[in-house]
Motif scaffolding. Structure first.
Motif, short mmCIF file in Angstrom:
data_model
loop_
_atom_site.label_atom_id
_atom_site.label_comp_id
_atom_site.label_asym_id
_atom_site.label_seq_id
_atom_site.Cartn_x
_atom_site.Cartn_y
_atom_site.Cartn_z
N LEU A 10 -6.38 4.41 0.36
CA LEU A 10 -6.84 5.72 -0.08
C LEU A 10 -8.24 5.93 0.48
N ARG A 11 -8.45 7.07 1.13
CA ARG A 11 -9.77 7.41 1.68
C ARG A 11 -10.28 8.67 0.99
N ILE A 12 -11.46 8.58 0.41
CA ILE A 12 -12.10 9.74 -0.20
C ILE A 12 -13.31 10.09 0.66
N HIS A 13 -13.31 11.30 1.21
CA HIS A 13 -14.32 11.73 2.18
C HIS A 13 -15.40 12.56 1.47
N PHE A 14 -16.61 12.08 1.51
CA PHE A 14 -17.75 12.72 0.87
C PHE A 14 -18.54 13.53 1.89
N THR A 15 -19.33 14.46 1.39
CA THR A 15 -20.39 15.09 2.17
C THR A 15 -21.71 14.80 1.45
N SER A 16 -22.81 15.22 2.02
CA SER A 16 -24.10 15.01 1.37
C SER A 16 -24.18 15.74 0.04
N GLU A 17 -23.37 16.78 -0.16
CA GLU A 17 -23.37 17.52 -1.42
C GLU A 17 -22.52 16.85 -2.50
N ASP A 18 -21.62 15.95 -2.10
CA ASP A 18 -20.67 15.41 -3.07
C ASP A 18 -21.24 14.32 -3.94
N LEU A 19 -22.14 13.49 -3.40
CA LEU A 19 -22.70 12.41 -4.23
C LEU A 19 -23.45 12.96 -5.43
N PRO A 20 -24.33 13.97 -5.28
CA PRO A 20 -25.00 14.49 -6.47
C PRO A 20 -24.06 15.17 -7.44
N ARG A 21 -22.88 15.59 -6.97
CA ARG A 21 -21.92 16.27 -7.84
C ARG A 21 -20.87 15.31 -8.40
N PRO A 188 -12.42 -4.12 -7.09
CA PRO A 188 -12.57 -5.17 -6.08
C PRO A 188 -12.16 -4.73 -4.68
N SER A 189 -11.26 -3.76 -4.57
CA SER A 189 -10.82 -3.32 -3.24
C SER A 189 -11.72 -2.25 -2.64
N ALA A 190 -12.73 -1.77 -3.38
CA ALA A 190 -13.56 -0.65 -2.92
C ALA A 190 -14.40 -1.04 -1.71
N ARG A 191 -14.39 -0.15 -0.71
CA ARG A 191 -15.19 -0.34 0.51
C ARG A 191 -15.92 0.99 0.77
N TRP A 192 -17.25 0.95 0.69
CA TRP A 192 -18.04 2.17 0.83
C TRP A 192 -18.89 2.11 2.09
N SER A 193 -18.72 3.08 2.94
CA SER A 193 -19.58 3.28 4.11
C SER A 193 -19.67 4.78 4.31
N LEU A 199 -10.10 2.48 -0.69
CA LEU A 199 -9.56 1.63 -1.75
C LEU A 199 -8.11 1.30 -1.43
N ASP A 200 -7.65 0.14 -1.93
CA ASP A 200 -6.23 -0.17 -1.84
C ASP A 200 -5.44 0.91 -2.57
N TYR A 201 -4.25 1.24 -2.03
CA TYR A 201 -3.45 2.31 -2.61
C TYR A 201 -2.00 2.12 -2.17
N PRO A 202 -1.03 2.67 -2.90
CA PRO A 202 0.37 2.46 -2.52
C PRO A 202 0.81 3.27 -1.31
N ALA A 203 -0.03 4.17 -0.81
CA ALA A 203 0.33 4.99 0.34
C ALA A 203 -0.94 5.35 1.10
N GLU A 204 -0.78 5.75 2.34
CA GLU A 204 -1.90 6.31 3.08
C GLU A 204 -2.19 7.69 2.50
N HIS A 205 -3.41 7.90 2.01
CA HIS A 205 -3.73 9.15 1.34
C HIS A 205 -5.20 9.47 1.55
N ASP A 206 -5.49 10.74 1.84
CA ASP A 206 -6.86 11.19 2.06
C ASP A 206 -7.20 12.33 1.13
N ILE A 207 -8.42 12.29 0.58
CA ILE A 207 -8.96 13.39 -0.21
C ILE A 207 -10.28 13.80 0.40
#
Length: 347
Positions: A10-21, A188-193, A199-207
């Motif tokens: 699972l990939r969650i895509h942030f912008t500079s505006e998303d962390l403060p929100r 434990p599976s979280a990888r932040w860059s 994160l580990d997930y049962p399918a390839e998924h992007d948000i």
């Protein structure tokens, strides 16, 4: 969606505006706990944590639960509309939001359910639900309410306490390392860059958050990797396991007036709690005392008795000793042994 086999990403895509929100949920979300506890009933995983709860409520589960399991099969996709965003997370708000689900959402999610579970026959009532029939929706709302009243509400104070405890840990991480520190520690599976959380997930998924921020929702009944909604256009939420379920698992399943399970009658309630705490992972005596919420001398005494009974082993690790469950102890906890009816010596 929740599944344990064949984990992908699972990939969650942030912008500079998303962390403060991004924000931590204020408390447990009843609708997520309904959904995830259904998985716990349908699957064997997590016996050390959920075994006592399962044993207590299994005979009380209302027959209407079949409506819920029709929409949330044991593995894979469950309809998104079962976990609506409410802001408060209360059961009342959840069922009101469920009752207000649009016809298009009902139809689209049920079409997705049929496509993702080709071997899972869509029940007749669910076909009526897909058509927006108010009687079918009322029946679903009643089923959620009945299930939650019997299977969740007796333990809701404990669930709330564990979510509050998790929030404290995350707030400490936020103070020390900002949102990157929180996101790296969420599982434990979280990888932040920056700008992507994986994160580990049962399918390839992007948000793609696109400035909406992310709600981080701790859950007692979440097991394995975090879960989220399939539709990326819905309010973004990541539901993840609370950091420490030891206290909840050690104390859950014992409402006043309920008959103690056989293992508690055999060992004594506190000693049975201690055995289940050790089943969660090797620990020293101080950790055992803290997780079971008992005095240190009591923890030491219970560990001695459990060791003499062959249910745990104890070995030295530097200046400390660590307790580990034995195969005999595991068999007893998992129900592969039948405890005698006569109780052992009182602890």
């Amino acid at each position: 969606m929740e599944q344990q086999e064949g984990l992908l990403v699972l990939r969650i895509h942030f912008t500079s505006e998303d962390l403060p929100r991004t924000r931590l949920a204020a408390g447990p979300d009843a609708m997520w706990e309904v959904l995830l506890s259904l998985y716990r009933l349908q699957r064997p995983q997590g016996a050390a944590v959920f075994g006592r709860w399962r044993r207590r409520i299994r005979a009380q589960v209302p027959g209407s639960v079949r409506l819920l399991t029709d929409l949330a099969p044991p593995t894979g996709y469950a309809v998104d509309f079962l976990t609506p965003a409410t802001g408060t997370g209360s059961l009342q708000a959840g069922v009101e939001a469920l009752r207000g689900t649009s016809r298009s959402r009902l139809r689209d999610d049920l079409t997705e359910l049929a496509a993702r579970h080709p071997g899972h026959r869509v029940a007749g009532w669910a076909r009526e639900l897909a058509q927006g029939r108010i009687q079918a929706l009322d029946g679903l709302v009643d089923a959620v309410t009945q299930y939650a009243s019997v299977c969740l509400l007796p333990d809701w104070d404990r669930v709330s306490a564990e979510v509050r405890h998790d929030r404290l840990l995350r707030r400490k991480a936020l103070a020390e390392g900002g949102w990157p520190g929180v996101l790296r520690g969420i599982h434990p599976s979280a990888r932040w860059s920056f700008p992507v959380l994986e994160l580990d997930y049962p399918a390839e998924h992007d948000i793609v958050l696109d400035g909406r921020g992310l709600i981080l929702q701790p859950s007692v009944f979440c097991w394995g990797p975090p879960v989220t909604l399939l539709d990326p256009e819905l309010p973004p939420v990541l539901t993840y396991p609370v950091a420490d379920r030891c206290r909840w698992s050690a104390s859950s399943g014992r409402p006043a007036g309920r008959r103690e399970p056989a293992i508690a009658a055999l060992l004594g309630r506190t000693r049975a709690d201690a055995l289940e705490v050790i089943a969660l992972g090797p620990c020293n005596t101080t950790q055992l005392a803290g997780r079971a919420m008992i005095p240190l001398p009591t923890a030491s005494n219970h560990a001695r008795v459990l060791r003499e009974a062959g249910l745990i082993t104890t070995h030295r690790d530097g200046n400390q000793v660590r307790h580990t469950l034995t195969p005999l102890g595991s068999a007893l906890l998992n129900g592969h042994l039948t405890p005698p009816t006569a109780p052992a010596q009182a602890p």
